[in-house]
Every structure is written in structure tokens, then in C-alpha cells.
Design an enzyme around this catalytic site. Structure first.
Site, PDB file in Angstrom:
ATOM      1  N   ARG A 294     -22.441  32.156  -5.742  1.00 45.07           N
ATOM      2  CA  ARG A 294     -23.146  31.236  -4.855  1.00 45.07           C
ATOM      3  C   ARG A 294     -24.004  32.051  -3.900  1.00 45.07           C
ATOM      4  NH1 ARG A 294     -19.669  27.200  -1.277  1.00 45.07           N
ATOM      5  NH2 ARG A 294     -19.452  29.050   0.013  1.00 45.07           N
TER       6      ARG A 294
ATOM      7  N   TYR B 118     -25.303  28.563   8.125  1.00 41.59           N
ATOM      8  CA  TYR B 118     -24.061  28.532   7.363  1.00 41.59           C
ATOM      9  C   TYR B 118     -24.078  29.588   6.252  1.00 41.59           C
ATOM     10  CZ  TYR B 118     -20.842  27.745   3.723  1.00 41.59           C
ATOM     11  OH  TYR B 118     -19.883  27.997   2.789  1.00 41.59           O
TER      12      TYR B 118
ATOM     13  N   ASP C 261     -24.838  26.091  -1.481  1.00 40.99           N
ATOM     14  CA  ASP C 261     -24.179  25.135  -0.586  1.00 40.99           C
ATOM     15  C   ASP C 261     -25.158  24.712   0.507  1.00 40.99           C
ATOM     16  OD1 ASP C 261     -22.465  23.673   0.976  1.00 40.99           O
ATOM     17  OD2 ASP C 261     -20.967  25.262   1.224  1.00 40.99           O
TER      18      ASP C 261
ATOM     19  N   HIS D  57     -24.242  22.439   2.746  1.00 37.77           N
ATOM     20  CA  HIS D  57     -23.319  22.214   3.871  1.00 37.77           C
ATOM     21  C   HIS D  57     -23.629  20.948   4.658  1.00 37.77           C
ATOM     22  CE1 HIS D  57     -20.206  23.877   6.671  1.00 37.77           C
ATOM     23  NE2 HIS D  57     -19.798  24.391   5.520  1.00 37.77           N
TER      24      HIS D  57
ATOM     25  N   GLU E 165     -24.473  21.961  -3.702  1.00 33.34           N
ATOM     26  CA  GLU E 165     -23.232  21.460  -3.070  1.00 33.34           C
ATOM     27  C   GLU E 165     -23.502  20.756  -1.752  1.00 33.34           C
ATOM     28  OE1 GLU E 165     -20.488  24.705  -2.769  1.00 33.34           O
ATOM     29  OE2 GLU E 165     -19.565  23.951  -0.948  1.00 33.34           O
TER      30      GLU E 165
ATOM     31  N   GLU F  90     -15.442  18.787  -0.514  1.00 33.16           N
ATOM     32  CA  GLU F  90     -14.495  19.682   0.169  1.00 33.16           C
ATOM     33  C   GLU F  90     -13.886  19.028   1.405  1.00 33.16           C
ATOM     34  OE1 GLU F  90     -17.210  23.009   0.806  1.00 33.16           O
ATOM     35  OE2 GLU F  90     -17.190  22.593   2.942  1.00 33.16           O
TER      36      GLU F  90
ATOM     37  N   ARG G  89     -15.151  18.410  -5.514  1.00 32.17           N
ATOM     38  CA  ARG G  89     -14.679  19.636  -4.855  1.00 32.17           C
ATOM     39  C   ARG G  89     -13.437  19.457  -3.994  1.00 32.17           C
ATOM     40  NH1 ARG G  89     -16.611  24.023  -3.984  1.00 32.17           N
ATOM     41  NH2 ARG G  89     -16.656  24.054  -1.716  1.00 32.17           N
TER      42      ARG G  89
ATOM     43  N   GLU H 282     -13.943  27.881  -6.502  1.00 32.85           N
ATOM     44  CA  GLU H 282     -14.481  28.786  -5.491  1.00 32.85           C
ATOM     45  C   GLU H 282     -13.444  29.867  -5.165  1.00 32.85           C
ATOM     46  OE1 GLU H 282     -15.542  26.908  -1.774  1.00 32.85           O
ATOM     47  OE2 GLU H 282     -16.238  28.794  -0.905  1.00 32.85           O
TER      48      GLU H 282
ATOM     49  N   TRP I  26     -22.967  20.476  11.092  1.00 31.64           N
ATOM     50  CA  TRP I  26     -22.869  21.926  10.856  1.00 31.64           C
ATOM     51  C   TRP I  26     -22.590  22.195   9.413  1.00 31.64           C
ATOM     52  CZ3 TRP I  26     -18.772  25.108   9.141  1.00 31.64           C
ATOM     53  CH2 TRP I  26     -19.146  26.494   9.027  1.00 31.64           C
TER      54      TRP I  26
HETATM   55  C1  GCO Z   1     -17.353  26.389   1.269  1.00 32.98           C
HETATM   56  C2  GCO Z   1     -17.245  25.694   2.570  1.00 32.98           C
HETATM   57  C3  GCO Z   1     -16.643  26.494   3.668  1.00 32.98           C
HETATM   58  C4  GCO Z   1     -16.469  25.647   4.921  1.00 32.98           C
HETATM   59  C5  GCO Z   1     -15.175  25.987   5.562  1.00 32.98           C
HETATM   60  C6  GCO Z   1     -14.891  25.120   6.764  1.00 32.98           C
HETATM   61  O1  GCO Z   1     -18.005  25.816   0.422  1.00 32.98           O
HETATM   62  O2  GCO Z   1     -16.782  27.448   1.099  1.00 32.98           O
HETATM   63  O3  GCO Z   1     -18.375  24.977   2.880  1.00 32.98           O
HETATM   64  O4  GCO Z   1     -17.294  27.709   3.916  1.00 32.98           O
HETATM   65  O5  GCO Z   1     -17.505  25.805   5.812  1.00 32.98           O
HETATM   66  O6  GCO Z   1     -14.159  25.871   4.627  1.00 32.98           O
HETATM   67  O7  GCO Z   1     -13.594  25.306   7.200  1.00 32.98           O
HETATM   68 MG    MG Z   2     -19.061  24.120   0.972  1.00 31.50          MG
END
Ligand code: GCO
Ligand code: MG
Length: 403
Positions: A148, A160, A211, A213, A237, A263, A284, A340, A403
Site C-alpha cells: 500500500r 495520514y 488508503d 482514510h 480503501e 475497518e 475490511r 493488512e 481524519w
Molecule cells: C489502516 C488504518 C489505520 C488506522 C488506525 C487507527 O488502514 O491501517 O487506516 O492506519 O488509521 O488503525 O487506529
Molecule cells: Mg485504513
């Protein structure tokens, strides 16, 4: 009957915070479960110690499904990350115990291996495109089949996925939330350029992921997916804030880039519409935040009906206990996609000795009975809890953003 005699939560911070549940049976079997909820750890620790553990004592550890239903239906207040992480920890620990009692690695109880290993993706990142591609090359050299890519955005001081330490990414880095600044227009210019350069530099054999995010509007996400199409991503993602499943209809109308989300999901109800309307390609949800192995298998079964595959979250805030559980699940589930794998530090690995191992792009849970992971409680006690928050995000005019 395998009577539950005792249970306790262990909060430890070997470089970052983890909450672990340990259950003991009357005849001395133990099981562990991960209950870590990044930035809100003590809420789950209290939920377990104050509200769940008293209900576990004396129950039959073999009755995994009944205990799951008891904690889910019996709470009356269903779902949410705190409740579902607590239920997940109990569920993981009970599967660990059951598999130890059977003398088998857990994946055998889940139907046995459906593949030789669990394909994982690494998290390559850098301030610049060049740095990110150098990190990606390192992953490929280590045998990773999928990487990634997350890169700094010109004009933004941080974003991020980009860290100083290239090996270990840790966003929960401050005792009060750090403030980041975000600009969608700057990001939308930078992301396609990163992947154009990545295909030039890395070729086409490695799977590339990205990602977002949860930061875009649906139409911006549609545009990004379209702009990334020439580079054939494995997935894009978390394109939009995940609580609105209908947003994915708009994204889908505009792009064939495969979509992954989940996630932050806690239950099958968060996944249902996205899966049934075939709005995503990868789900996810994790063992820890979505109710444990029992519930994740249910989500995967629903997903399998619609050709949606798994792609479990595996960031550093999911402990090695959660990683082990994900690997047993991933090795056995029919519609596995990818896992992941953000590596833990040596400090963390020492507190959680484990049987899983990496070889040539794949993780394998190992053959130890149970989950094949434990917590060294004496060592854990040397790393007391430290308050740590994830960052928050603001737009350039100061408005709060995702975020
Ligand atoms: C990822 C996630 C993480 C999150 C984190 C928050 O895809 O790995 O987005 O990096 O930001 O798990 O606690
Ligand atoms: Mg993520």
C-alpha cells in the site's frame, strides 16, 4: 464442561497501548483476546472488567456461540466499538481455549487451511514520491506481493499514513490529539501522480493499494477512482466516511477501481447494504472491532454470496493476538482476499510471543495449538499505560474534517 474460573484484562504499552483479555478455565487452560480500541483503550478495559468478566465466571468455555449471544443480546445496548471489541476479546479467548483443548491450531477447527498462506500487504510511505517508492522497493525485495502506498501531499505538512520511522507506522503519537491540515484539491492532484510513478518504478507484477482514510465526498472519490484506473489498483480503501453506505453507489457509478471499506465497522449490520448491493469488493472488518471470530465468519459468509472478499484491517493498534486470530480466519475462510500487515515493534513482539511467521509475501499462523500467541504478563507490567490519541484533521480554513 470447561468451567471458566477467572478472567482479567491486562493493559500494557510496549511502545503503544494494548488491552488484552485473559480467560482461565478450572483445569488450567488459558485463552487470550485482543480488546484494543485505539485512543479509547480504558473504556473497553472497564467494560470488560466491570461488566463482562463477572458474567463469565462459572460458564462453560466451550459454549462460544451462546456466550457471544448472551453478551450481544443480553447487553440490550447493542453494537458500537466498545461493546463489540469487548465481545470480540471474549470470543477470541474462547476459540483459543477450545483449540488448545482440541490440541489443534485454530484454523483446523475453522474448517482447515483453504490456502498455503495468507497474502499480506505492507505499508510503504514517505514524505515524497521518491521516498515512498524506495520504501515500496524494500517491501518487494522482502518478498511482499502487495504494497500500500501513502505519500506526503505537496503543500500539506502532514497527512495520514506518513511517518518518520519507515518500518513502524504509529499515528497515535501524542497525549493530546495532534492537529493535521487537509486539502482535498491538493491531495487529488498528488495521488494519481504517485501511482503513475509507482507503475513506472515497480512494474505491474506487484499489487498496489491505497488508503484514502475516509476523507472525500462521494463525487471526489469517484473522480479519484477514475484517475487511478490506468494504474490498476488492488483497491482504493475507505474513500468516504464509512457511516453512509449510499455514498458508495455514487463512487461505483464513476469508477471500476475496486473498493474496500470496513475497518471502523462493528457488526454485520454495518456491512449489510454495502455487500448486498455489491457496492464494494473487499470488506475490511477486523476480528477485534467486529465481534470476534464468530461474528467475522458470519460477515464473510454474507460477503461470499456477492463475490465480496475479505481484507482485514491489520494496523499496529491491532495486537499480535488479533493478528494471530486474523491469520487463522484468513487461512480458512473461502472468500479470502488479502490481509493488512503493519509490523509491530520488537518491544511489542516480546510482550506477545507468537507462532505466526512471514515468508515470501505470506503470513502463516503456525501449528501451535490455539491462536498460537500469548501475553508475557511480567513483561507487560513493565510497560504501563500511556494516554495516546490519534490526530484530528482540519481544513485549511480551520473547519474540522475527517481524519
Ligand atoms: C489502516 C488504518 C489505520 C488506522 C488506525 C487507527 O488502514 O491501517 O487506516 O492506519 O488509521 O488503525 O487506529
Ligand atoms: Mg485504513
Amino acid at each position: 464442561m470447561l468451567k471458566i474460573a477467572a478472567a482479567r484484562t491486562v493493559v500494557t504499552s510496549p511502545g503503544r497501548n494494548f488491552v488484552t483479555l485473559k480467560i482461565e478455565t478450572q483445569d488450567g487452560l488459558t485463552g487470550v483476546g485482543d480488546a484494543t480500541l485505539n485512543g479509547r483503550e480504558l473504556a473497553v478495559a472497564s467494560y470488560l472488567s466491570d461488566h463482562v468478566i463477572p458474567c463469565l465466571i462459572g460458564r462453560d468455555a466451550h459454549q462460544i456461540e451462546d456466550i457471544w449471544q448472551y453478551l450481544y443480546k443480553g447487553a440490550y445496548w447493542r453494537r458500537g466499538p466498545v461493546t463489540m471489541s469487548a465481545i470480540a476479546a471474549v470470543d477470541m479467548a474462547l476459540w483459543d481455549i477450545k483449540a488448545k483443548a482440541a490440541g489443534m491450531p485454530l484454523y483446523q477447527l475453522l474448517g482447515g487451511a483453504s490456502r498455503t498462506g495468507v497474502m499480506v500487504y505492507g505499508h510503504a510511505n514517505g514524505e515524497t514520491v521518491e521516498e515512498t517508492l524506495a520504501a515500496a522497493r524494500d517491501y518487494v525485495a522482502q518478498g511482499y506481493k502487495a504494497v500500500r502506498l501513502q505519500s506526503g501531499v505537496p503543500g500539506l505538512t502532514s497527512t495520514y499514513g506518513v511517518s518518520k520511522d519507515k518500518l513502524f507506522y504509529e499515528p497515535a503519537d501524542a497525549d493530546l490529539p495532534t492537529e493535521n491540515v487537509w486539502s482535498t484539491s491538493k491531495y487529488l492532484r498528488a495521488a494519481p501522480a504517485l501511482f503513475a510513478a509507482a507503475r513506472e518504478a515497480l512494474g505491474w507484477d506487484v499489487h498496489l493499494l491505497h488508503d484514502v482514510h475516509h476523507r472525500l465526498t462521494p463525487i471526489d472519490a469517484g473522480r479519484l477512482g477514475k484517475d487511478l484506473e490506468p494504474y490498476r489498483l488492488f483497491w482504493m480503501e475507505d474513500a468516504t466516511p464509512a457511516e453512509n453506505p449510499e455514498a458508495f453507489r455514487i463512487i461505483r457509478q464513476h469508477t471500476t477501481t475496486p473498493l474496500a471499506v470496513g475497518e471502523v465497522f462493528n457488526s454485520i449490520w454495518d456491512c449489510k447494504q454495502l455487500i448486498e448491493e455489491q457496492l464494494i469488493d473487499y470488506i475490511r472488518a477486523t476480528v477485534t472491532h467486529a465481534g470476534g471470530i464468530t461474528h467475522l465468519r458470519r460477515i464473510a459468509s454474507l460477503a461470499a454470496l456477492y463475490n465480496v472478499r475479505t481484507g482485514c484491517h491489520g494496523a499496529t493498534d491491532l495486537s499480535p493476538v488479533s493478528m494471530a486470530a486474523a491469520l487463522h480466519f484468513g487461512l480458512s475462510v473461502p472468500n479470502f482476499g488479502i490481509q493488512e500487515y503493519m509490523r509491530h515493534t520488537a518491544e511489542t513482539d516480546a510482550v506477545f510471543p507468537h507462532a505466526y511467521s512471514f515468508d515470501d509475501g505470506y503470513l502463516h499462523p503456525g501449528e501451535a495449538p490455539g491462536l498460537g500467541v500469548d501475553i508475557d504478563e511480567a513483561l507487560a507490567a513493565k510497560h504501563p499505560y500511556r494516554r495516546a490519541y490519534l490526530p484530528v484533521n482540519r481544513l485549511e480554513d480551520g473547519s474540522m474534517h475527517d481524519w
